[in-house]
Design an enzyme around this catalytic site. Sequence first.
Site, PDB file in Angstrom:
ATOM      1  N   ASP A   1       1.517   2.628   3.602  1.00 31.20           N
ATOM      2  CA  ASP A   1       0.698   3.830   3.445  1.00 31.20           C
ATOM      3  C   ASP A   1       1.565   5.084   3.464  1.00 31.20           C
ATOM      4  O   ASP A   1       1.119   6.143   3.900  1.00 31.20           O
ATOM      5  CB  ASP A   1      -0.416   3.919   4.501  1.00 31.20           C
ATOM      6  CG  ASP A   1      -1.546   4.842   4.054  1.00 31.20           C
ATOM      7  OD1 ASP A   1      -1.573   5.246   2.869  1.00 31.20           O
ATOM      8  OD2 ASP A   1      -2.404   5.175   4.887  1.00 31.20           O
TER       9      ASP A   1
ATOM     10  N   HIS B   1     -10.480   1.219   1.730  1.00 32.95           N
ATOM     11  CA  HIS B   1     -10.249   2.187   2.813  1.00 32.95           C
ATOM     12  C   HIS B   1     -11.439   2.025   3.756  1.00 32.95           C
ATOM     13  O   HIS B   1     -12.542   2.453   3.435  1.00 32.95           O
ATOM     14  CB  HIS B   1     -10.159   3.621   2.275  1.00 32.95           C
ATOM     15  CG  HIS B   1      -9.876   4.611   3.365  1.00 32.95           C
ATOM     16  ND1 HIS B   1      -8.662   5.240   3.505  1.00 32.95           N
ATOM     17  CD2 HIS B   1     -10.640   5.042   4.396  1.00 32.95           C
ATOM     18  CE1 HIS B   1      -8.695   6.021   4.577  1.00 32.95           C
ATOM     19  NE2 HIS B   1      -9.889   5.923   5.130  1.00 32.95           N
TER      20      HIS B   1
ATOM     21  N   HIS C   1       1.569   5.388  -1.656  1.00 28.11           N
ATOM     22  CA  HIS C   1       1.214   6.578  -2.447  1.00 28.11           C
ATOM     23  C   HIS C   1       2.499   7.183  -3.010  1.00 28.11           C
ATOM     24  O   HIS C   1       3.378   7.586  -2.250  1.00 28.11           O
ATOM     25  CB  HIS C   1       0.528   7.626  -1.567  1.00 28.11           C
ATOM     26  CG  HIS C   1      -0.736   7.146  -0.954  1.00 28.11           C
ATOM     27  ND1 HIS C   1      -1.967   7.324  -1.547  1.00 28.11           N
ATOM     28  CD2 HIS C   1      -0.971   6.455   0.189  1.00 28.11           C
ATOM     29  CE1 HIS C   1      -2.900   6.775  -0.782  1.00 28.11           C
ATOM     30  NE2 HIS C   1      -2.329   6.241   0.274  1.00 28.11           N
TER      31      HIS C   1
ATOM     32  N   HIS D   1       0.876  -1.198   0.000  1.00 27.24           N
ATOM     33  CA  HIS D   1       0.000   0.000   0.000  1.00 27.24           C
ATOM     34  C   HIS D   1       0.901   1.232   0.000  1.00 27.24           C
ATOM     35  O   HIS D   1       1.496   1.579   1.013  1.00 27.24           O
ATOM     36  CB  HIS D   1      -0.908   0.010   1.241  1.00 27.24           C
ATOM     37  CG  HIS D   1      -1.836   1.177   1.291  1.00 27.24           C
ATOM     38  ND1 HIS D   1      -3.186   1.037   1.506  1.00 27.24           N
ATOM     39  CD2 HIS D   1      -1.640   2.511   1.154  1.00 27.24           C
ATOM     40  CE1 HIS D   1      -3.769   2.227   1.499  1.00 27.24           C
ATOM     41  NE2 HIS D   1      -2.826   3.141   1.291  1.00 27.24           N
TER      42      HIS D   1
ATOM     43  N   LYS E   1      -9.229  -0.257  -5.872  1.00 28.27           N
ATOM     44  CA  LYS E   1      -9.302   0.396  -4.563  1.00 28.27           C
ATOM     45  C   LYS E   1     -10.645   1.066  -4.362  1.00 28.27           C
ATOM     46  O   LYS E   1     -11.083   1.859  -5.196  1.00 28.27           O
ATOM     47  CB  LYS E   1      -8.185   1.446  -4.465  1.00 28.27           C
ATOM     48  CG  LYS E   1      -8.195   2.267  -3.182  1.00 28.27           C
ATOM     49  CD  LYS E   1      -7.745   1.454  -1.986  1.00 28.27           C
ATOM     50  CE  LYS E   1      -7.933   2.229  -0.694  1.00 28.27           C
ATOM     51  NZ  LYS E   1      -6.693   2.634  -0.058  1.00 28.27           N
TER      52      LYS E   1
ATOM     53  N   HIS F   1      -4.685  -0.664   5.815  1.00 27.40           N
ATOM     54  CA  HIS F   1      -4.244   0.055   7.021  1.00 27.40           C
ATOM     55  C   HIS F   1      -5.205  -0.114   8.196  1.00 27.40           C
ATOM     56  O   HIS F   1      -5.777   0.847   8.692  1.00 27.40           O
ATOM     57  CB  HIS F   1      -3.978   1.544   6.741  1.00 27.40           C
ATOM     58  CG  HIS F   1      -4.959   2.238   5.838  1.00 27.40           C
ATOM     59  ND1 HIS F   1      -6.313   2.221   6.045  1.00 27.40           N
ATOM     60  CD2 HIS F   1      -4.762   2.967   4.717  1.00 27.40           C
ATOM     61  CE1 HIS F   1      -6.900   2.909   5.093  1.00 27.40           C
ATOM     62  NE2 HIS F   1      -5.992   3.368   4.268  1.00 27.40           N
TER      63      HIS F   1
HETATM   64  O1  DOR Z   1      -3.374   9.512   5.736  1.00 24.46           O
HETATM   65  C1  DOR Z   1      -3.725   9.212   4.609  1.00 24.46           C
HETATM   66  N1  DOR Z   1      -3.151   9.768   3.512  1.00 24.46           N
HETATM   67  N2  DOR Z   1      -4.711   8.314   4.450  1.00 24.46           N
HETATM   68  C2  DOR Z   1      -5.222   8.041   3.246  1.00 24.46           C
HETATM   69  O2  DOR Z   1      -6.122   7.239   3.187  1.00 24.46           O
HETATM   70  C3  DOR Z   1      -4.767   8.765   2.048  1.00 24.46           C
HETATM   71  C4  DOR Z   1      -3.411   9.263   2.212  1.00 24.46           C
HETATM   72  C5  DOR Z   1      -3.026  10.266   1.152  1.00 24.46           C
HETATM   73  O3  DOR Z   1      -3.256  10.028  -0.028  1.00 24.46           O
HETATM   74  O4  DOR Z   1      -2.443  11.300   1.517  1.00 24.46           O
HETATM   75 ZN    ZN Z   2      -3.266   5.121   1.700  1.00 25.54          ZN
END
Ligand code: DOR
Ligand code: ZN
Length: 358
Positions: free
Chosen positions: A257, A146, A16, A14, A109, A184
């Site tokens: 995450d 999520h 970003h 997971h 997702k 998460h």
């Molecule tokens: O804390 C987070 N940041 N939770 C999420 O679900 C998305 C993520 C983000 O894309 O910044």
């Molecule tokens: Zn995330």
Amino acid sequence: MTNRIEIVQPDDWHLHLRDGDMLSSVVGASAQHFRRAIIMPNLVPPVVTQADAQNYASRIEAATKQAIDSNMLHADTRFTPLMTLYLTDESDATDIVSASKAGVIKAVKLYPAGATTNSASGVTDIDKVMPVLEAMAEHNIVLCMHGEITRSDVDIFDREKGFIDEVLAPLRERLPELRIVLEHVTTADGVEFVQSQASNTAATMTPHHLLLNRNNMLVGGIRPHYYCLPILKREEHRQVLLDAALSGDKRFFLGTDSAPHTANTKEAPCGCAGVFNAPNTMSTLAQLFDDADALSMLEGFTSRNGPNFYQLPINDSTMTLEKSEQPVSFPESIQVGAEKVVVFDPAQPLFWRVVEVA
Ligand code: DOR
Ligand code: ZN
């Protein structure tokens, strides 16, 4: 005392990575340690179609190559982005099935609309996507969720439990074949739900939810760099998460995450949610597992349980970690153009560091 371990190279289930300058600046932190990563699709606009996912994968590969060419990354670095599609009320089942069959995506997702960063295009009502979820179950496509409900009358600390009761448990009954990852997970309720299910329900866990509780974020001053969603919970929840991670149960595995935002957007009157932990995730986890006398369980959590669930081979490469006498230091932040992204502060000394990936 063990002070050196070798494990199968980990994956991040997971992650970003964003786009543009941010992508170029952060991709190295993941690619230096992780062989593969499930890439979150919450860009603006989101990654919705097979073509979007293909194009985004090419941009990630180009950014990785650029990091190698500029010596930010070792020349032998191999990093494979495993792409996902962002589920919307209008998602097209045919395109999703075709993206999966073509090997372009490894999961879809589900963001409940309004749950978190860039979730405005998310699902407003699970009933609207049932035909897509049925097609996914039929074609063995993983659903990443999520897991928070978004109704304004539900307290932010109760949103995961609300999601399990109102969305996940009924969905699990309606589509027993669907492979689901509760992303998460942060509560005892979430862990216990997964433990009560068959092996096609799993959960990812982040280093920050395994290490910290809500006091770390709120006592003695508010710490915006610990603000993430789902929000940090009580210590008793953290203990249940950690026990599950250490237990060797194949249904729990690492999803960092790691979610970079520039410091100015987090240190703000309405700060963004997200923790940038990619640079020190493996040090954090080795320390946590070592402190619990469970270093032998680390490899399962970071390198075996994830591929097992995703029905992918484990990596043919290894990672070596070493424990030093002195705490390891990490950069406080990385530069993204004129801005900075602050690196996760584990709030305790870490003595483990990655010494080799081979
Ligand atoms: O804390 C987070 N940041 N939770 C999420 O679900 C998305 C993520 C983000 O894309 O910044
Ligand atoms: Zn995330």
